[in-house]
Design a protein around this motif. Structure first.
Motif, short mmCIF file in Angstrom:
data_model
loop_
_atom_site.label_atom_id
_atom_site.label_comp_id
_atom_site.label_asym_id
_atom_site.label_seq_id
_atom_site.Cartn_x
_atom_site.Cartn_y
_atom_site.Cartn_z
N THR A 229 0.83 -1.20 0.00
CA THR A 229 0.00 0.00 0.00
C THR A 229 0.87 1.25 0.00
O THR A 229 2.10 1.17 -0.02
CB THR A 229 -0.97 0.00 1.21
N THR A 230 0.22 2.41 0.00
CA THR A 230 0.90 3.70 -0.03
C THR A 230 0.25 4.67 0.93
O THR A 230 -0.98 4.68 1.09
CB THR A 230 0.89 4.31 -1.45
N ARG A 231 1.06 5.48 1.58
CA ARG A 231 0.51 6.50 2.48
C ARG A 231 -0.29 7.56 1.74
O ARG A 231 -1.04 8.31 2.34
CB ARG A 231 1.64 7.17 3.27
N LEU B 194 9.96 1.65 1.97
CA LEU B 194 11.01 1.13 1.11
C LEU B 194 11.67 2.23 0.27
O LEU B 194 12.85 2.13 -0.07
CB LEU B 194 10.43 0.07 0.16
N CYS B 195 10.88 3.24 -0.08
CA CYS B 195 11.37 4.28 -0.98
C CYS B 195 10.64 5.59 -0.67
O CYS B 195 9.47 5.76 -1.04
CB CYS B 195 11.14 3.86 -2.44
N THR B 196 11.33 6.50 0.00
CA THR B 196 10.69 7.76 0.39
C THR B 196 10.39 8.65 -0.81
O THR B 196 9.61 9.60 -0.71
CB THR B 196 11.59 8.54 1.36
N VAL C 235 8.44 1.13 -8.85
CA VAL C 235 9.06 0.58 -7.64
C VAL C 235 8.18 -0.55 -7.09
O VAL C 235 8.68 -1.62 -6.73
CB VAL C 235 9.27 1.67 -6.58
N ALA C 236 6.88 -0.31 -7.03
CA ALA C 236 5.97 -1.36 -6.56
C ALA C 236 6.03 -2.58 -7.48
O ALA C 236 5.94 -3.72 -7.02
CB ALA C 236 4.54 -0.83 -6.48
N LEU C 237 6.19 -2.34 -8.78
CA LEU C 237 6.29 -3.45 -9.73
C LEU C 237 7.49 -4.33 -9.39
O LEU C 237 7.40 -5.57 -9.47
CB LEU C 237 6.41 -2.92 -11.15
N LEU D 57 16.05 -3.55 -4.69
CA LEU D 57 15.07 -2.57 -5.11
C LEU D 57 15.76 -1.28 -5.57
O LEU D 57 16.67 -0.78 -4.91
CB LEU D 57 14.13 -2.25 -3.95
N LYS D 58 15.33 -0.75 -6.70
CA LYS D 58 15.84 0.52 -7.20
C LYS D 58 14.81 1.61 -6.91
O LYS D 58 13.73 1.65 -7.50
CB LYS D 58 16.10 0.43 -8.71
N CYS D 59 15.15 2.48 -5.98
CA CYS D 59 14.23 3.54 -5.56
C CYS D 59 14.35 4.72 -6.52
O CYS D 59 15.44 5.25 -6.74
CB CYS D 59 14.56 3.98 -4.14
#
Length: 353
Positions: free
Chosen positions: A282-284, A310-312, A326-328, A343-345
């Motif tokens: 999910t996402t904020r 995971l990635c700001t 990123v989610a993908l 993971l590549k942010c």
């Protein structure tokens, strides 16, 4: 759960209240059987919480399988959605290849759209990427709204009805690929209530190894606090919502309000089924499932991921989630853990819908 329609309905209702005292799969030569309104579940002896009706098919998705032209991948949901409206029944590149056979260690992946989202609008990016990752990918459309102009808005009917049809689709995928189980990846309603209803009421837990829910509406939405007004019988807002559901097959909207009878029954006794691996992402910045924590399944064994942990730099919202690169990466790593990569942010904007 594409709840833009619900937000619009809420706004309209408030205004009134304030101013008024596989053709591609080719597994079977005939259409799959329609889910029976009286069909019983092998997974639960409890009565179904909502009606199971015959599926409504889009003219360009016979038997639920998108039969239109193959569309190219898009990088945003608005672009993909616009393509769907112009080209009904478009098939995501790489999806519904009846010749695909899962490689060792993998399972067929069934992609489930959210409310009002057709297969192409939701998965035009995911399908070819998952195919390139060595996976067999399938997706479908069912239960569109009854207005012919809205063919590109499936998954609007009773969630139990969509869940029953998911069962027929999974059976066809298993027959086509020879696999014992599938992995499910779904967006919004398609990552939460719909597949979980299939697992609980339709015996799906015996045929599913993994469920990955992307911004799923597991606990429903407050619609920024408006759900109490929408759900209150006798109010203009509730009358508009229920009338819209009855006239246009939009039952999935009220069923996804926080505290709805459907969600109450679905979540009673636990939200997971034995033998199925659950991942919630999910996402904020979710602007549809509110609060965003309503996506979370707080039960043992469930992996809950908030993208910003995971990635700001990731500001993805609800509609744009299936176009978040990123989610993908997280989804591919979850589906193919033996080939997981770091993971590549990257910066992901919140898309203007």
């Amino acid at each position: 759960m594409n709840m833009r329609s619900l937000t619009v309905a809420a706004a309209t209702a408030l205004t009134v209240a304030l101013t008024t005292p596989l053709s591609a799969l080719a597994v079977e030569p005939t259409p799959p059987p329609a889910p029976s309104p009286t069909a019983s579940s092998t997974a639960s002896s409890e009565p179904a919480p909502s009606e199971v009706t015959d599926p409504i098919m889009s003219p360009h998705s016979p038997n639920g399988v998108p039969a239109g032209p193959v569309g190219r991948p898009y990088l945003t949901w608005p672009l993909a959605s616009s393509h769907s409206k112009l080209h009904p029944g478009s098939r995501p590149m790489g999806a519904n290849d009846c010749s695909c056979r899962p490689s060792p260690g993998t399972r067929p992946v069934v992609l489930i759209p959210g409310t009002g989202e057709d297969a192409f609008a939701t998965w035009s990016l995911y399908a070819p990427q998952l195919k390139a990752a060595g996976l067999c990918v399938y997706t479908f459309n069912v239960n569109p709204v009854t207005n012919p102009m809205d063919e590109a808005k499936p998954f609007s009917g009773h969630i139990r009805s969509s869940a029953a049809f998911l069962g027929t689709f999974v059976d066809r995928v298993l027959a086509s690929t020879g696999a014992d189980k599938v992995d499910l990846v779904g967006h919004s309603q398609g990552g939460g209530p719909l597949p979980r209803a299939y697992l609980k009421y339709e015996g799906g837990s015996a045929k599913v190894a993994r469920l990955i829910g992307l911004v799923p509406s597991n606990h429903g939405t407050t619609v920024y606090g408006l759900q109490k007004l929408l759900a209150r019988e006798g109010t203009a807002s509730n009358w508009l919502l229920t009338t819209n559901a009855r006239l246009h097959n939009n039952y999935a909207l009220p069923e996804q309000l926080v505290g709805s009878p459907f969600l109450t029954d679905l979540n009673k006794g636990g939200m997971t089924q034995p033998g199925v691996e659950y991942t919630v992402i999910t996402t904020r910045y979710d602007d549809v499932v509110t609060p965003y924590t309503n996506a979370v399944i707080d039960e043992p064994g469930v992996k809950n991921i908030v993208m910003q942990d995971l990635c700001t730099l990731d500001h993805t919202d609800h509609f744009g989630f299936t176009y978040d690169p990123v989610a993908l990466q997280v989804v591919i790593n979850t589906l193919r853990p033996e080939k997981a990569t770091p993971l590549k942010c990257v910066y992901v904007p919140g898309y203007i819908q």
